[in-house]
Every structure is written in structure tokens, then in C-alpha cells.
Design an enzyme around this catalytic site. Structure first.
Site, short mmCIF file in Angstrom:
data_model
loop_
_atom_site.label_atom_id
_atom_site.label_comp_id
_atom_site.label_asym_id
_atom_site.label_seq_id
_atom_site.Cartn_x
_atom_site.Cartn_y
_atom_site.Cartn_z
N ASP A 116 -22.82 4.11 -11.44
CA ASP A 116 -21.79 4.88 -10.73
C ASP A 116 -20.39 4.67 -11.30
O ASP A 116 -20.17 3.79 -12.15
CB ASP A 116 -21.83 4.53 -9.23
CG ASP A 116 -21.87 3.03 -8.97
OD1 ASP A 116 -21.62 2.26 -9.90
OD2 ASP A 116 -22.15 2.64 -7.82
N ASN A 152 -23.89 -1.75 4.12
CA ASN A 152 -24.50 -0.69 4.95
C ASN A 152 -25.82 -0.19 4.34
O ASN A 152 -26.34 0.83 4.76
CB ASN A 152 -23.51 0.47 5.12
CG ASN A 152 -23.11 1.09 3.80
OD1 ASN A 152 -23.60 0.71 2.74
ND2 ASN A 152 -22.23 2.08 3.85
N HIS A 173 -26.19 0.66 1.11
CA HIS A 173 -26.06 1.57 -0.03
C HIS A 173 -26.51 0.92 -1.33
O HIS A 173 -26.43 -0.28 -1.51
CB HIS A 173 -24.66 2.20 -0.14
CG HIS A 173 -23.56 1.33 -0.66
ND1 HIS A 173 -22.35 1.19 -0.02
CD2 HIS A 173 -23.47 0.59 -1.79
CE1 HIS A 173 -21.57 0.40 -0.72
NE2 HIS A 173 -22.22 0.02 -1.79
N GLU A 216 -24.75 6.48 0.01
CA GLU A 216 -24.40 5.99 1.35
C GLU A 216 -25.46 6.43 2.37
O GLU A 216 -26.16 7.42 2.17
CB GLU A 216 -23.04 6.58 1.77
CG GLU A 216 -21.89 6.21 0.86
CD GLU A 216 -21.37 4.80 1.08
OE1 GLU A 216 -22.10 3.94 1.61
OE2 GLU A 216 -20.21 4.55 0.71
C1 GLP Z 1 -20.29 -1.28 -4.72
C2 GLP Z 1 -21.15 -0.69 -5.85
C3 GLP Z 1 -22.59 -1.06 -5.70
C4 GLP Z 1 -22.70 -2.54 -5.37
C5 GLP Z 1 -22.12 -2.79 -4.00
C6 GLP Z 1 -22.17 -4.25 -3.58
O1 GLP Z 1 -19.83 -0.35 -3.82
N1 GLP Z 1 -21.05 0.73 -5.99
O2 GLP Z 1 -23.29 -0.73 -6.90
O3 GLP Z 1 -24.05 -2.94 -5.39
O4 GLP Z 1 -20.81 -2.31 -3.93
O5 GLP Z 1 -21.16 -4.96 -4.23
P1 GLP Z 1 -21.07 -6.52 -4.28
O6 GLP Z 1 -22.07 -6.98 -5.27
O7 GLP Z 1 -19.66 -6.80 -4.75
O8 GLP Z 1 -21.32 -7.03 -2.91
#
Ligand code: GLP
Length: 242
Positions: free
Chosen positions: A67, A136, A138, A143
Site C-alpha cells: 500500500d 481494527n 485491517h 478497512e
Molecule cells: C498500517 C499499514 C499496515 C500495517 C498496520 C499496522 O496502517 N497500512 O500495512 O500492518 O498499519 O501497523 P503497525 O505494524 O505499525 O502496528
């Protein structure tokens, strides 16, 4: 589904890096689906170390990231392209031309999604897709919703996601409102999926995603459908699993 739980985040990082490294060792021109966020940083450090020690080469590897934010370019220090360069690509022997992140700074983001999907399709199946997990549920930036879009698409970020990611920006107003993300269908097409989750704050969503109902309201629960899913957790993230 294969769930591996380790006492410490350091162990998770080492095992995660070993899983990715083994794929590259077995297939030097492997196609890796990569992720951003705090979770994979330690894994990337381990991969850099293996590369520096001459144990692993990325010279033929191709990568596709999950992404990117819409509206900021790859030079922006909060873009996911910048993140990948800083945390991995700048420190390994990969050919940057073989690294792919959606371009968030295009006039037509929808067209960029079509282009990105076509590129992944032409490259062939991803050998592995690395994933983190949002609070959440995702994955990528897919989402919770009544339905999920299969392919790469533009999403409006949930307020809680913008809030969670505001820690990397000066303030929440600077967090982009939209992103381009691979769809759940794109993710599920990978040969293997490696979901990595750390920390007690994710224990509830881990339980919901892995042992709750399969629902588009928890996008990560759709991973239960994948025939080759490895889940790598630290003790805290796995503490609510039965
Ligand atoms: C972001 C990314 C995800 C990631 C998630 C969790 O929004 N788009 O790909 O897995 O958050 O992030 P973290 O690893 O910092 O908790």
C-alpha cells in the site's frame, strides 16, 4: 493455518526473517510482497544483517508493497516508498528497479491501481506476502466494511487508522485521508502468507481474526481461507488465543 508463538519480539524478528530468507535461498528471483508499519522493521533489520554477512542476496528478487498513501510522493518521509528505502532497500543488494510500491502522487489514483494490479499479474504469483495487522483488523489498508474489494483500489482511511498512524506525522491533520492498497483478493492470491503481530494491544484483534467468524468487518479474518498461512506472534499478541 500454522501459528507460531515466541516469547520475545526479537525471536519473532529472527524467525520472520528466516522464513523470508528461506524463500529467497530456494528461489533467488522470488517475488516478495512486503509491508510497512512498525511490525516488520525488526524483520527487515535481520534481513539486512544476513545480506551484509553474505548469507543472502536480493540481486534477483522482485518486491511488491501492499500500500501507499495518496497525495504524497516517494520523497516524502512518511511515504511507504521512503519507509521501504530507509528500512530495507537502501541497505541490501536489491536492484531498486525491481522494487514496487504504488505511486500515491499520480493525477489518476484509480488508473494507478489498475496499472499496479496488471504489473503484479504480469510478474506472476507472489511467493510470499508479509502482513502486519491493524487494531481494527485491517490488512494493508483494507478497512472493516460490509464488503471488500478484491483488487488494488483507493480507500478512505478509517479515523482510527489515521489516529494510529498520526504518531509518524506532525499531527493528525497531516495524515493523508486516502490510500492505495492491494485488495484482499490480491493478498489471498499469494502462494504463502506470513502474518506477523506483536504486542498485547493486538491480542484481542488477533483472537478475532484467527478464531472469530470470517467476516469482511475484520479483513484479517479472511486470511483463515488461505491454504498456506503462517502466523507469527509474540507471547503478548497471542495471549488471548484458545
Ligand atoms: C498500517 C499499514 C499496515 C500495517 C498496520 C499496522 O496502517 N497500512 O500495512 O500492518 O498499519 O501497523 P503497525 O505494524 O505499525 O502496528
Amino acid at each position: 493455518m500454522n501459528i507460531l508463538i515466541y516469547d520475545t519480539q526479537e525471536q519473532v524478528n529472527k524467525v520472520g526473517a528466516t522464513i523470508l530468507a528461506n524463500i529467497v535461498l530456494a528461489k533467488p528471483n522470488a517475488i516478495l510482497g512486503l509491508a510497512t508499519g512498525g511490525t516488520p522493521v525488526g524483520i527487515y533489520k535481520e534481513l539486512v544483517a544476513k545480506n551484509e554477512q553474505g548469507l543472502l542476496s536480493f540481486s534477483e528478487v522482485r518486491t511488491y508493497n501492499l500500500d501507499e498513501y495518496v497525495g504524497i510522493d516517494g520523497e516524502h518521509d512518511q511515504s511507504y516508498r521512503y519507509f521501504m528505502n530507509e528500512n530495507l532497500f537502501n541497505h541490501i543488494d536489491i536492484n531498486k528497479a525491481n522494487t514496487h510500491v504504488p505511486n500515491g502522487k499520480v493525477a489518476d489514483a484509480e488508473a494507478e491501481c489498475v496499472r499496479y494490479d496488471a504489473e503484479i499479474e504480469a510478474a506472476g504469483q507472489l511467493d510470499i506476502q508479509l502482513l502486519g495487522l491493524g487494531h481494527n483488523g485491517h490488512i494493508g489498508f483494507n478497512e472493516p466494511d460490509d464488503s471488500q474489494v478484491p483488487g488494488t483500489h483507493v480507500v478512505e482511511l478509517a479515523q482510527e487508522t489515521r489516529q494510529a498512524n498520526a504518531r509518524f506525522f506532525a499531527n493528525i491533520d497531516e495524515v493523508p485521508t486516502h490510500a492505495i492498497t492491494m485488495g484482499v483478493g490480491t493478498i489471498l492470491k499469494a502462494k504463502k502468507i506470513l502474518l506477523v503481530v506483536k504486542g498485547e494491544d493486538k491480542a484481542d484483534i488477533v483472537k478475532q481474526a484467527l478464531q472469530g467468524p470470517i467476516t469482511t468487518q475484520c479483513p484479517a479474518s479472511l486470511l483463515q481461507l488461505h491454504p498456506n498461512l503462517i502466523v507469527l506472534l509474540d507471547k503478548a499478541a497471542g495471549s488471548k488465543l484458545s
